[in-house]
Design a protein around this motif. Structure first.
Motif, mmCIF file in Angstrom:
data_model
loop_
_atom_site.group_PDB
_atom_site.id
_atom_site.type_symbol
_atom_site.label_atom_id
_atom_site.label_comp_id
_atom_site.label_asym_id
_atom_site.label_seq_id
_atom_site.Cartn_x
_atom_site.Cartn_y
_atom_site.Cartn_z
ATOM 1 N N PRO A 193 2.666 -0.917 0.034
ATOM 2 C CA PRO A 193 3.084 -0.550 -1.326
ATOM 3 C C PRO A 193 3.829 -1.667 -2.041
ATOM 4 O O PRO A 193 4.580 -2.435 -1.428
ATOM 5 N N ALA A 194 3.595 -1.739 -3.347
ATOM 6 C CA ALA A 194 4.365 -2.651 -4.186
ATOM 7 C C ALA A 194 5.810 -2.166 -4.255
ATOM 8 O O ALA A 194 6.084 -0.972 -4.120
ATOM 9 N N PRO A 195 6.754 -3.071 -4.467
ATOM 10 C CA PRO A 195 8.169 -2.663 -4.491
ATOM 11 C C PRO A 195 8.520 -1.743 -5.648
ATOM 12 O O PRO A 195 9.423 -0.913 -5.530
ATOM 13 N N ARG A 215 2.849 10.028 -2.867
ATOM 14 C CA ARG A 215 3.731 9.589 -1.780
ATOM 15 C C ARG A 215 4.281 8.185 -2.026
ATOM 16 O O ARG A 215 5.457 7.912 -1.779
ATOM 17 N N TYR A 216 3.429 7.295 -2.528
ATOM 18 C CA TYR A 216 3.842 5.893 -2.665
ATOM 19 C C TYR A 216 4.207 5.495 -4.095
ATOM 20 O O TYR A 216 4.771 4.422 -4.301
ATOM 21 N N GLY A 217 3.861 6.330 -5.066
ATOM 22 C CA GLY A 217 4.282 6.074 -6.430
ATOM 23 C C GLY A 217 3.409 5.139 -7.227
ATOM 24 O O GLY A 217 3.753 4.777 -8.353
ATOM 25 N N TYR A 218 2.261 4.748 -6.685
ATOM 26 C CA TYR A 218 1.367 3.910 -7.478
ATOM 27 C C TYR A 218 0.527 4.770 -8.420
ATOM 28 O O TYR A 218 0.522 6.009 -8.339
ATOM 29 N N ASP A 219 -0.187 4.120 -9.320
ATOM 30 C CA ASP A 219 -0.969 4.810 -10.341
ATOM 31 C C ASP A 219 -2.368 5.107 -9.809
ATOM 32 O O ASP A 219 -3.178 4.198 -9.649
ATOM 33 N N ARG A 220 -2.662 6.364 -9.543
ATOM 34 C CA ARG A 220 -3.976 6.697 -9.003
ATOM 35 C C ARG A 220 -5.081 6.581 -10.057
ATOM 36 O O ARG A 220 -6.265 6.666 -9.722
ATOM 37 N N ASP A 221 -4.691 6.409 -11.299
ATOM 38 C CA ASP A 221 -5.678 6.159 -12.348
ATOM 39 C C ASP A 221 -5.862 4.669 -12.596
ATOM 40 O O ASP A 221 -6.394 4.259 -13.627
ATOM 41 N N ALA A 222 -5.422 3.863 -11.628
ATOM 42 C CA ALA A 222 -5.572 2.400 -11.740
ATOM 43 C C ALA A 222 -5.985 1.843 -10.385
ATOM 44 O O ALA A 222 -5.368 0.924 -9.851
ATOM 45 N N ILE A 223 -7.061 2.420 -9.819
ATOM 46 C CA ILE A 223 -7.548 2.000 -8.507
ATOM 47 C C ILE A 223 -8.712 1.026 -8.676
ATOM 48 O O ILE A 223 -9.707 1.318 -9.338
ATOM 49 N N PHE A 224 -8.588 -0.135 -8.042
ATOM 50 C CA PHE A 224 -9.645 -1.132 -7.973
ATOM 51 C C PHE A 224 -10.122 -1.227 -6.530
ATOM 52 O O PHE A 224 -9.403 -0.867 -5.598
ATOM 53 N N ILE A 225 -11.337 -1.741 -6.358
ATOM 54 C CA ILE A 225 -11.888 -1.876 -5.021
ATOM 55 C C ILE A 225 -12.533 -3.242 -4.880
ATOM 56 O O ILE A 225 -13.142 -3.766 -5.821
ATOM 57 N N GLY A 226 -12.349 -3.837 -3.710
ATOM 58 C CA GLY A 226 -12.936 -5.140 -3.437
ATOM 59 C C GLY A 226 -13.119 -5.327 -1.951
ATOM 60 O O GLY A 226 -12.857 -4.433 -1.144
ATOM 61 N N GLY A 227 -13.541 -6.517 -1.583
ATOM 62 C CA GLY A 227 -13.729 -6.815 -0.175
ATOM 63 C C GLY A 227 -14.413 -8.148 -0.011
ATOM 64 O O GLY A 227 -14.931 -8.725 -0.973
ATOM 65 N N HIS A 228 -14.407 -8.626 1.216
ATOM 66 C CA HIS A 228 -15.036 -9.907 1.535
ATOM 67 C C HIS A 228 -16.288 -9.665 2.372
ATOM 68 O O HIS A 228 -16.273 -8.866 3.306
#
Length: 280
Positions: free
Chosen positions: A49-51, A121-134
């Motif tokens: 989580p971000a601070p 639980r963690y307080g992040y924005d669930r309407d701001a989800i990005f996805i990536g990978g290598h």
């Protein structure tokens, strides 16, 4: 989770073994919280989580040719993303040859659903989800982003993914795609999984914006695929930008992803904020 707690994986190539070693050294001492969403240990994710609460989330999946890899490897991205205000989620998925498509894609979709539900639980924005990978993770990220047949069954909004950031991903498995051999995760021939697993052939009328990256010394067929996929997205009126990382190979393009003086990290954080309409 300890690496030895995972199911046995295929013997890695020397290149994969070197990359795994480097990533685990970079990840040393970086702690997150693990969550499982299935009986297999690979059906799991770690939240870093971000601070500060309220920020965006990047779900980022490991590579390894669909036969190798661990979510713990991606921990090295957490400090720089957290410092920029982003929560990092790293997930594992079931691997070939024991598990074939669509098991890996299903696990990735479940990880998105779990991330969405963990927002309170963690307080992040669930309407701001990005996805990536290598690599293989970039392929799975791209596939989830362009398909619309998995969200409703998991109680998710259709636009749960706000943007996709594949690095050195594969977008086409059909004949002539440039792969030297047919990946084993596709399973037996005759199921047409080459098409079903190819983001290029699963594009609908809508898709979130893409930021497609690769190294200038990457595998040639992946560089061609990245350019072609971006071209097709744009031809359909969909948003696609590209990042070429100078002098980066298929492995070092990932290692450079946490470096502030290399192209991907500043481009990715700026791009995600721009997609959300937030200040860069």
């Amino acid at each position: 989770m300890l690496i030895q707690d995972y199911p046995p994986q295929e013997p890695p190539t020397e290149t994969l073994l070197f990359l795994h070693g480097r990533l685990m050294v970079l990840a040393e001492g970086i702690e997150g919280e693990e969550h499982r969403h299935g009986d297999d240990p690979s059906q799991s994710l770690i939240v870093y989580p971000a601070p500060e609460p309220g920020g965006p989330v990047l779900i980022f999946m490991h590579g390894g040719g669909w036969t190798n890899g661990y979510k713990e490897e991606m921990a090295f991205l957490a400090p720089v993303l957290n410092a920029a205000g982003f929560t990092l989620v790293s997930n594992s998925y079931r691997l070939a040859p024991r598990h074939v498509f669509p098991a890996n894609a299903d696990d990735a979709a479940e990880a998105v659903a779990r991330t969405w539900r963990l927002a309170e639980r963690y307080g992040y924005d669930r309407d701001a989800i990005f996805i990536g990978g290598h690599s293989a993770g970039g392929h799975l990220a791209g596939l989830l982003a362009v398909t619309s047949d998995w969200q409703a069954a998991r109680g998710l909004p259709g636009d749960v993914i706000k943007g996709c950031l594949p690095i050195s991903g594969t977008f086409d498995f059909t004949p002539g795609c440039g792969l030297s051999m047919r990946p084993r995760f596709l399973g037996p021939e005759g199921r047409f999984n080459e098409v079903k697993a190819s983001p290029l052939f699963r594009l609908g009328e809508t898709a979130p914006p893409f930021l497609i990256a690769h190294g200038t010394e990457d595998f040639p067929h992946l560089m061609v695929q990245a350019k072609k996929f971006a071209m097709v997205l744009r031809a359909r009126g969909l948003a696609a930008e590209t990042v070429e990382v100078p002098d980066a190979t298929h492995g070092t393009v990932l290692l450079m992803a946490a470096e502030t003086d290399k192209p991907w990290l500043p481009a990715a954080t700026h791009w995600m904020r721009a997609v959300l309409g937030r200040r860069a």
